[in-house]
Design an enzyme around this catalytic site. Structure first.
Site, PDB file in Angstrom:
ATOM      1  N   MET A  44      10.668  24.805   3.726  1.00 19.46           N
ATOM      2  CA  MET A  44       9.896  24.050   2.739  1.00 19.46           C
ATOM      3  C   MET A  44      10.788  23.357   1.708  1.00 19.46           C
ATOM      4  O   MET A  44      10.548  22.201   1.347  1.00 19.46           O
ATOM      5  CB  MET A  44       8.895  24.963   2.019  1.00 19.46           C
TER       6      MET A  44
ATOM      7  N   TYR B 210      14.173  30.191  10.000  1.00 16.64           N
ATOM      8  CA  TYR B 210      12.987  30.808  10.590  1.00 16.64           C
ATOM      9  C   TYR B 210      12.991  30.678  12.110  1.00 16.64           C
ATOM     10  O   TYR B 210      13.336  29.620  12.650  1.00 16.64           O
ATOM     11  CB  TYR B 210      11.721  30.145  10.053  1.00 16.64           C
TER      12      TYR B 210
ATOM     13  N   ARG C   8     -10.344  -1.228  14.971  1.00 13.00           N
ATOM     14  CA  ARG C   8     -10.467  -0.469  13.726  1.00 13.00           C
ATOM     15  C   ARG C   8     -11.519  -1.209  12.904  1.00 13.00           C
ATOM     16  O   ARG C   8     -12.672  -1.215  13.293  1.00 13.00           O
ATOM     17  CB  ARG C   8      -9.067  -0.393  13.072  1.00 13.00           C
TER      18      ARG C   8
ATOM     19  N   LYS D 137       0.844  -1.204   0.000  1.00 12.85           N
ATOM     20  CA  LYS D 137       0.000   0.000   0.000  1.00 12.85           C
ATOM     21  C   LYS D 137       0.880   1.254   0.000  1.00 12.85           C
ATOM     22  O   LYS D 137       2.086   1.173   0.272  1.00 12.85           O
ATOM     23  CB  LYS D 137      -0.929  -0.030   1.216  1.00 12.85           C
TER      24      LYS D 137
HETATM   25  C1  LIG Z   1      -0.307  -2.223   6.697  1.00 14.07           C
HETATM   26  C2  LIG Z   1      -0.804  -3.544   7.139  1.00 14.07           C
HETATM   27  C3  LIG Z   1       0.098  -4.598   7.379  1.00 14.07           C
HETATM   28  C4  LIG Z   1       1.598  -4.438   7.311  1.00 14.07           C
HETATM   29  O1  LIG Z   1       2.065  -3.857   8.495  1.00 14.07           O
HETATM   30  P1  LIG Z   1       3.652  -3.755   8.817  1.00 14.07           P
HETATM   31  O2  LIG Z   1       3.688  -3.364  10.232  1.00 14.07           O
HETATM   32  O3  LIG Z   1       4.190  -2.677   7.913  1.00 14.07           O
HETATM   33  O4  LIG Z   1       4.224  -5.078   8.541  1.00 14.07           O
HETATM   34  C5  LIG Z   1      -0.423  -5.836   7.703  1.00 14.07           C
HETATM   35  N1  LIG Z   1      -1.757  -6.017   7.819  1.00 14.07           N
HETATM   36  C6  LIG Z   1      -2.652  -5.028   7.599  1.00 14.07           C
HETATM   37  C7  LIG Z   1      -4.104  -5.313   7.753  1.00 14.07           C
HETATM   38  C8  LIG Z   1      -2.204  -3.763   7.280  1.00 14.07           C
HETATM   39  O5  LIG Z   1      -3.097  -2.782   7.071  1.00 14.07           O
END
Ligand SMILES: *Cc1c(COP(=O)(O)O)cnc(C)c1O
Length: 368
Positions: free
Chosen positions: A309, A260, A135, A43
């Site tokens: 920036m 800054y 979640r 992802k």
């Molecule tokens: C992002 C994600 C992972 C991977 O997590 P890592 O800690 O980067 O290995 C695994 N399972 C789900 C459901 C995730 O959303």
């Protein structure tokens, strides 16, 4: 992602070591043993590494690719590996038709959600149970009833049943309880549902509880060579190196202020280098005044004042031969010196995942 050309015209770029990526995948394979599938999590543009090349490099030992949404799923599909793609987050109602049409495995928390997808055609689902993440997922008390309803539906193939670990890198007791709860709840179903994959472990879980790999594991961060637990960091190799260049050198007198807010005042005369990276590139502004360094000619050069920036100012007083156009390593090694992403993340009060996925659009990608 092109191979690394002459980089002297680049202001900031990342170098992606696909060999390291493949060796990290082999590390996961060794840890879980044969017979367990790998769902490689790619992802957010493969954690900022560039999804197309990452997917091609991992496909030989990946059963499923995991992404957050249908846009990312299409990018994985376009890489042409032919591997299954799972959407790890719930779809918006408006995304469901595409998800079904493209054959992505969708993650669902209820049987009612599955019915909504079924209006668009038959599909594969990953039924998620919430054992403590709070979640997505179905509460364990309702899970078996929802599961029965899903199994009765025509047109639904139950690809998998999963849960997620919120604290596998910091709370072994809670994680153990979670693993036990999931495995006990589903023990009978695991025997009955032969084709269905059961999966729990993320990177931290693979490191701490590899004996609970079940049918499939879901590594993300460790594939990219970053360990959520410091004691394993020597067993994997960072895939990403982040660099920029010196665009100006100056000598500042005692009493001069930098950047800054004038949070840095020179106590002695210093030599400064302006480096062409800023928070717009994802270099975290939060590291200002926290002892962050970059490497110039193999020397750790402290950041002075606040990150702006487009630029940062570093102290190159200890690099007498520093020259215009020199490389500045933000994450990675230069000679025997090294800046670890965990160090930068710590200074920014955040986690490596956020630094990696925050690397911005101006940062070009090259593979080494
Ligand atoms: C992002 C994600 C992972 C991977 O997590 P890592 O800690 O980067 O290995 C695994 N399972 C789900 C459901 C995730 O959303």
């Amino acid at each position: 992602m092109p191979a690394l050309p002459a980089t002297d015209h680049l202001r900031t770029w990342v170098e992606i070591n696909l060999g390291a990526l493949v060796r990290n995948l082999a590390f996961v394979r060794k840890r879980i043993g044969p017979g367990v599938g790998i769902l490689a999590v790619v992802k957010a543009n493969a954690y900022g590494h560039g999804v197309a090349n990452v997917v091609k490099a991992l496909a030989h030992d990946t059963e499923v690719f995991g992404v957050a949404n249908i846009t990312e799923a299409a990018e994985v599909g376009a890489a042409g590996t032919g591997r299954a793609v799972m959407l790890l987050s719930p779809c918006l109602p408006a995304e469901r038709e595409t998800a079904v049409r493209c054959g992505y495995i969708v993650t669902v928390s209820t049987a009612a959600e599955v019915l909504c997808y079924l209006r668009h055609g038959s599909l594969s689902v990953n039924f998620k149970i919430d054992t403590g993440m709070g979640r997505a997922g179905c509460g364990p008390e309702m899970a078996l009833e929802e599961l029965r309803l899903i199994l009765e539906m025509d047109g639904v193939s139950l690809h998998s049943i999963s849960t997620h670990l919120p604290s596998a890198d910091e709370d072994d007791i809670f994680t153990c309880e979670q693993l036990h709860a999931f495995e006990t709840l589903l023990a009978d179903w695991r025997r009955l549902l032969c084709g269905t994959k059961f999966h729990v472990l993320n990177s931290a879980g693979i490191l701490t509880f590899p004996s609970h790999s079940l049918d499939l594991v879901r590594p993300g961060l460790i594939l990219y060579g970053v360990s959520p637990l410091p004691e394993y960091s020597t067993e994997i190799e960072p895939v990403l190196t982040w660099k920029s260049r010196v665009i100006l050198l100056r000598d500042l007198p005692t009493g001069a202020s930098v950047s800054y807010g004038r949070s840095f005042i020179a106590k002695n005369p210093i030599r400064t280098a302006l480096v062409a990276v800023g928070y717009a590139d994802g270099f975290p502004r939060q590291v200002s005044g926290r002892g962050a360094c970059v490497l110039v000619r193999g020397v750790r050069c402290p950041l002075l004042g606040r990150v702006t920036m487009d630029q940062i100012v570093v102290d190159v007083s200890r690099v007498p031969d520093a020259a215009l156009g020199d490389e500045a390593t933000l994450i990675g090694s230069d000679g025997s010196a090294k800046i670890d992403i965990s160090e930068l993340a710590h200074q920014a009060d955040t986690i490596p995942w956020e630094i990696l996925t925050g690397i911005g659009r101006r940062v070009e990608h090259f593979q080494t």
